[in-house]
Design an enzyme around this catalytic site. Structure first.
Site, PDB file in Angstrom:
ATOM      1  N   LYS A 114      40.038  48.905  27.814  1.00 19.57           N
ATOM      2  CA  LYS A 114      41.210  47.944  27.654  1.00 19.57           C
ATOM      3  C   LYS A 114      42.099  48.222  26.479  1.00 19.57           C
ATOM      4  CE  LYS A 114      38.967  43.898  29.850  1.00 19.57           C
ATOM      5  NZ  LYS A 114      38.523  42.430  29.398  1.00 19.57           N
ATOM      6  N   LYS A 196      36.020  50.272  42.882  1.00 19.45           N
ATOM      7  CA  LYS A 196      35.650  48.995  42.778  1.00 19.45           C
ATOM      8  C   LYS A 196      36.862  47.848  43.197  1.00 19.45           C
ATOM      9  CE  LYS A 196      33.346  45.598  39.998  1.00 19.45           C
ATOM     10  NZ  LYS A 196      32.696  45.260  38.829  1.00 19.45           N
ATOM     11  N   LYS A 199      40.346  42.423  41.200  1.00 18.60           N
ATOM     12  CA  LYS A 199      41.388  41.320  41.152  1.00 18.60           C
ATOM     13  C   LYS A 199      42.667  42.026  40.410  1.00 18.60           C
ATOM     14  CE  LYS A 199      38.839  39.036  37.667  1.00 18.60           C
ATOM     15  NZ  LYS A 199      37.966  37.999  37.462  1.00 18.60           N
TER      16      LYS A 199
END
Ligand code: TRP
Length: 333
Positions: A114, A196, A199
């Site tokens: 992140k 994966k 969203k």
């Protein structure tokens, strides 16, 4: 209180909820409510560690709740609440911050990822995110935390922090265990099936949103990337087969049938027929959930009532742990 073991988990109200979230997490939670005392939260405090639009967080928090209920999680049997509505989470997180080392936080994979993705905003909350998550779990003397593979490192650090605190002050926290969901890790992107389903993928064709229209869902599945071999066959670990493997896993998860049985049905069929059937199976799985969801999401009073009641119950339980912690560390209570 009964002697059922305690399950705690939650979802961040950021981004749209995908079929991956449903099959990987929420669907399993519906099963767990029979045997466990379950507590599920909308993790809004975690959501502000990266920049999100306030109106989106607010709207999505209730969307997550409505989806939990529409999927079959019974609000009378389980506790569902919004994390920020129980102040004990932030309070315990502060205490645990003082029992967590910078080094262990800096080593976390998610922090490294992140901070690379949000280089302009590497805030302290991003670093201490796992401490808040540890507080979430430990407040309820949780036995099991159902999570995806990507969250296992967070469970490990939670166990480390709890063990460290217990060795200083006695048995304050139950040491929780992660519970890997059966299908969770296997739902992959429809456009790049070695990744994966996410969203946050910029290409909406790569994921199925639980909010998509039924015809959009069907179209996305029919447009899924596969291979040119033309055999509906599951070959674990073979990246050229990743698209077909993924469609087989999805079909298996929505129908409850084994991958082998499904593959056998399509032995002599082309991808067109197979994809059309997967599309139909997914649509039939999502349709009833969506019908319930559409009713719930318009009933704001009902949803707020669940949150209020859930937060009160959550607070009553978590207060016991927080008081114990405060006493142990030397606060006057
Ligand atoms: N980190 C989790 C995720 O992104 C969300 C989360 C926050 C959570 N606190 C938790 C999950 C406690 C389980 C238990 O998916």
């Amino acid at each position: 209180m009964d002697d059922k073991k305690i399950i705690f988990s939650g979802t961040q109200p950021s981004g749209v909820l995908t079929l991956g979230n449903y099959l990987g997490a929420i669907k399993n939670w519906v099963e767990l409510q029979k045997d466990y005392r379950c507590i599920y939260a909308m993790m809004d405090l975690h959501t502000i560690t990266v920049r999100n639009t306030p109106a989106d967080i607010r709207r999505r928090t209730l969307e997550v709740l409505a989806l939990y209920i529409a999927s079959g999680i019974d609000p009378d049997e389980n506790i569902m609440f919004i994390q920020s509505q129980n102040p004990n989470h932030a309070e315990l997180a502060w205490v645990l911050n003082c029992y967590t080392y910078m080094g262990e936080l800096q080593r976390m994979t998610q922090f490294k990822d992140k901070s690379a993705r949000h280089a302009e905003n590497i805030n302290a909350g991003l670093l201490t995110y796992p401490v808040l998550m540890a507080a979430d779990i430990l407040l309820y003397q949780t036995d099991f935390v159902p999570v995806g593979k990507d969250q296992m490192q967070h469970i490990e650090i939670c166990r480390d922090i709890a063990g460290r605190f217990n060795s200083l002050y006695g048995d304050v926290f139950k040491i929780p265990e992660g519970l890997l969901s059966k299908t969770g890790a296997k739902i992959m992107s429809l456009q790049d099936p070695v990744k994966k389903m996410s969203k946050s993928d910029p290409n909406p064709k790569s994921y199925i949103s639980m909010m998509d229209d039924m015809n959009v869902i069907a179209k996305k599945i029919k447009g899924a990337v596969t291979d040119s071999e033309g055999k509906v066959e599951y070959r674990e670990g073979d990246d050229t087969k990743a698209g077909i493997n993924n469609l087989l896993s999805i079909m298996s998860a929505v129908t409850g049938r084994s991958i082998e049985a499904i593959a056998a049905d399509y032995q002599n069929q082309g991808y067109g027929v197979f994809k059309a059937d997967v599309a139909e199976a997914v649509v039939e799985c999502i349709r009833p959930i969506r019908e319930k969801y559409d009713k719930l999401i318009n009933d704001k009073a009902y949803l707020s009532g669940i949150c209020k009641n859930g937060a009160e119950n959550a607070r009553r339980i978590s207060e016991r742990t927080l008081n114990k912690v405060y006493k142990k560390v030397g606060f006057v209570i």
